[in-house]
Motif scaffolding. Sequence first.
Motif, PDB file in Angstrom:
ATOM      1  N   THR A   1      56.740 -35.844 -12.214  1.00  5.59           N
ATOM      2  CA  THR A   1      57.031 -34.611 -11.929  1.00  5.59           C
ATOM      3  C   THR A   1      58.354 -34.431 -11.122  1.00  5.59           C
ATOM      4  N   MET A   2      59.300 -33.554 -11.391  1.00  7.48           N
ATOM      5  CA  MET A   2      60.601 -33.266 -10.413  1.00  7.48           C
ATOM      6  C   MET A   2      60.522 -31.953 -10.022  1.00  7.48           C
ATOM      7  N   THR A   3      60.691 -31.723  -8.612  1.00  5.34           N
ATOM      8  CA  THR A   3      60.838 -30.294  -8.149  1.00  5.34           C
ATOM      9  C   THR A   3      62.057 -30.205  -7.576  1.00  5.34           C
ATOM     10  N   LEU A   4      62.627 -29.124  -7.735  1.00  2.00           N
ATOM     11  CA  LEU A   4      63.853 -28.631  -6.889  1.00  2.00           C
ATOM     12  C   LEU A   4      63.481 -27.364  -6.392  1.00  2.00           C
ATOM     13  N   ASP A   5      63.761 -27.309  -4.932  1.00  5.29           N
ATOM     14  CA  ASP A   5      63.501 -26.094  -4.292  1.00  5.29           C
ATOM     15  C   ASP A   5      62.098 -25.585  -4.556  1.00  5.29           C
ATOM     16  N   ARG A   6      61.193 -26.430  -4.647  1.00 10.47           N
ATOM     17  CA  ARG A   6      59.786 -25.916  -4.811  1.00 10.47           C
ATOM     18  C   ARG A   6      59.531 -25.160  -6.242  1.00 10.47           C
ATOM     19  N   THR A   7      60.411 -25.555  -7.171  1.00  5.19           N
ATOM     20  CA  THR A   7      60.334 -25.206  -8.568  1.00  5.19           C
ATOM     21  C   THR A   7      60.253 -26.546  -9.440  1.00  5.19           C
ATOM     22  N   VAL A   8      59.243 -26.405 -10.297  1.00  5.75           N
ATOM     23  CA  VAL A   8      59.074 -27.668 -10.985  1.00  5.75           C
ATOM     24  C   VAL A   8      60.033 -27.778 -12.298  1.00  5.75           C
ATOM     25  N   VAL A   9      60.609 -28.922 -12.324  1.00  4.14           N
ATOM     26  CA  VAL A   9      61.888 -28.847 -13.470  1.00  4.14           C
ATOM     27  C   VAL A   9      61.114 -29.038 -14.953  1.00  4.14           C
ATOM     28  N   ARG A  10      61.423 -28.323 -15.906  1.00  7.63           N
ATOM     29  CA  ARG A  10      60.720 -28.256 -17.234  1.00  7.63           C
ATOM     30  C   ARG A  10      61.914 -28.467 -18.124  1.00  7.63           C
ATOM     31  N   GLY A  11      63.136 -28.061 -17.849  1.00  5.68           N
ATOM     32  CA  GLY A  11      64.250 -28.641 -18.827  1.00  5.68           C
ATOM     33  C   GLY A  11      65.101 -29.716 -18.222  1.00  5.68           C
ATOM     34  N   TRP A  12      65.926 -30.240 -19.347  1.00  8.32           N
ATOM     35  CA  TRP A  12      66.719 -31.666 -18.850  1.00  8.32           C
ATOM     36  C   TRP A  12      67.788 -31.159 -19.692  1.00  8.32           C
ATOM     37  N   ARG A  13      69.059 -31.986 -19.106  1.00  3.96           N
ATOM     38  CA  ARG A  13      70.239 -31.866 -19.773  1.00  3.96           C
ATOM     39  C   ARG A  13      70.809 -30.336 -19.886  1.00  3.96           C
ATOM     40  N   HIS A  14      71.063 -29.760 -21.005  1.00  4.91           N
ATOM     41  CA  HIS A  14      71.680 -28.470 -21.087  1.00  4.91           C
ATOM     42  C   HIS A  14      70.469 -27.445 -21.194  1.00  4.91           C
ATOM     43  N   HIS A  15      69.190 -27.797 -21.254  1.00  2.15           N
ATOM     44  CA  HIS A  15      68.179 -27.047 -21.393  1.00  2.15           C
ATOM     45  C   HIS A  15      67.704 -26.683 -20.019  1.00  2.15           C
ATOM     46  N   ALA A  16      68.168 -27.239 -19.012  1.00  2.00           N
ATOM     47  CA  ALA A  16      67.765 -26.841 -17.395  1.00  2.00           C
ATOM     48  C   ALA A  16      68.791 -25.533 -17.142  1.00  2.00           C
ATOM     49  N   PRO A  17      68.133 -24.643 -16.512  1.00  2.00           N
ATOM     50  CA  PRO A  17      68.853 -23.555 -15.981  1.00  2.00           C
ATOM     51  C   PRO A  17      70.106 -24.195 -14.973  1.00  2.00           C
ATOM     52  N   ARG A  18      70.872 -23.402 -15.119  1.00  2.00           N
ATOM     53  CA  ARG A  18      72.269 -23.706 -14.459  1.00  2.00           C
ATOM     54  C   ARG A  18      72.187 -24.223 -13.037  1.00  2.00           C
ATOM     55  N   GLU A  19      71.488 -23.444 -12.024  1.00  2.00           N
ATOM     56  CA  GLU A  19      71.130 -23.466 -10.625  1.00  2.00           C
ATOM     57  C   GLU A  19      70.278 -24.927 -10.537  1.00  2.00           C
ATOM     58  N   GLN A  20      69.583 -25.299 -11.437  1.00  2.00           N
ATOM     59  CA  GLN A  20      69.045 -26.680 -11.069  1.00  2.00           C
ATOM     60  C   GLN A  20      69.967 -27.762 -11.817  1.00  2.00           C
ATOM     61  N   ARG A  21      70.979 -27.527 -12.773  1.00  2.00           N
ATOM     62  CA  ARG A  21      71.787 -28.629 -13.182  1.00  2.00           C
ATOM     63  C   ARG A  21      72.897 -28.838 -12.365  1.00  2.00           C
ATOM     64  N   THR A  22      73.200 -28.039 -11.299  1.00  2.00           N
ATOM     65  CA  THR A  22      74.126 -28.202 -10.602  1.00  2.00           C
ATOM     66  C   THR A  22      73.650 -28.389  -9.078  1.00  2.00           C
ATOM     67  N   ALA A  23      72.543 -28.294  -8.858  1.00  2.00           N
ATOM     68  CA  ALA A  23      71.735 -29.011  -7.796  1.00  2.00           C
ATOM     69  C   ALA A  23      71.920 -30.236  -6.931  1.00  2.00           C
ATOM     70  N   VAL A  24      72.240 -31.207  -7.760  1.00  2.00           N
ATOM     71  CA  VAL A  24      72.288 -32.577  -7.447  1.00  2.00           C
ATOM     72  C   VAL A  24      73.466 -33.110  -8.061  1.00  2.00           C
ATOM     73  N   GLY A  25      74.288 -33.963  -7.198  1.00  4.97           N
ATOM     74  CA  GLY A  25      75.446 -34.603  -7.435  1.00  4.97           C
ATOM     75  C   GLY A  25      75.107 -36.153  -7.342  1.00  4.97           C
ATOM     76  N   VAL A  26      75.729 -36.736  -8.268  1.00  2.00           N
ATOM     77  CA  VAL A  26      75.433 -38.314  -8.297  1.00  2.00           C
ATOM     78  C   VAL A  26      76.719 -38.920  -8.300  1.00  2.00           C
ATOM     79  N   VAL A  27      77.087 -39.929  -7.682  1.00  2.00           N
ATOM     80  CA  VAL A  27      78.138 -40.800  -7.478  1.00  2.00           C
ATOM     81  C   VAL A  27      77.741 -42.264  -8.261  1.00  2.00           C
ATOM     82  N   PHE A  28      78.140 -42.525  -9.346  1.00  2.00           N
ATOM     83  CA  PHE A  28      77.463 -43.649 -10.116  1.00  2.00           C
ATOM     84  C   PHE A  28      78.221 -44.751  -9.670  1.00  2.00           C
ATOM     85  N   GLN A  29      77.909 -45.937  -9.976  1.00  2.00           N
ATOM     86  CA  GLN A  29      78.379 -47.350  -9.819  1.00  2.00           C
ATOM     87  C   GLN A  29      79.699 -47.385  -9.680  1.00  2.00           C
ATOM     88  N   GLN A  30      80.548 -46.892 -10.469  1.00  2.31           N
ATOM     89  CA  GLN A  30      81.831 -47.083 -10.388  1.00  2.31           C
ATOM     90  C   GLN A  30      82.783 -45.575 -10.381  1.00  2.31           C
TER      91      GLN A  30
END
Length: 118
Positions: A58-87
């Motif tokens: 399970t994944m939890t963001l701000d005490r809310t369990v994530v139920r959707g991934w990619r474009h199915h996730a709410p905008r607030e969840q999709r933009t809550a985490v930033g990733v800097v990939f290997q390059q």
Amino acid sequence: MLELTRITAGYDRRAPVVRDVSLSVGHGEAVGLLGPSGCGKSTLAKVAALLHRPDAGTMTLDRTVVRGWRHHAPREQRTAVGVVFQQPRLSADPRLSLRELIAQPLRSTGRRREVPAR
């Protein structure tokens, strides 16, 4: 706060790259993942950024369990985490200033007022 609990993920359910991993990241905290090539760093980062659905856990963001991934996730969840990939240089336009690189995602997610402080 971001919490990954007992995450198992990969690209073949019979041979997951990440097995039973738990991780907790606080607000404003930056975390680096280190390990040998192929150990699942990028896969775990993609799960945390809602870009890859885990096979288990399970994944939890701000005490809310994530139920959707990619474009199915709410905008607030999709933009809550930033990733800097290997390059990271491949993901940023070298013509932009650091200020513009930071401001761009804030503007596109409706958080223009945060630009000066960030």
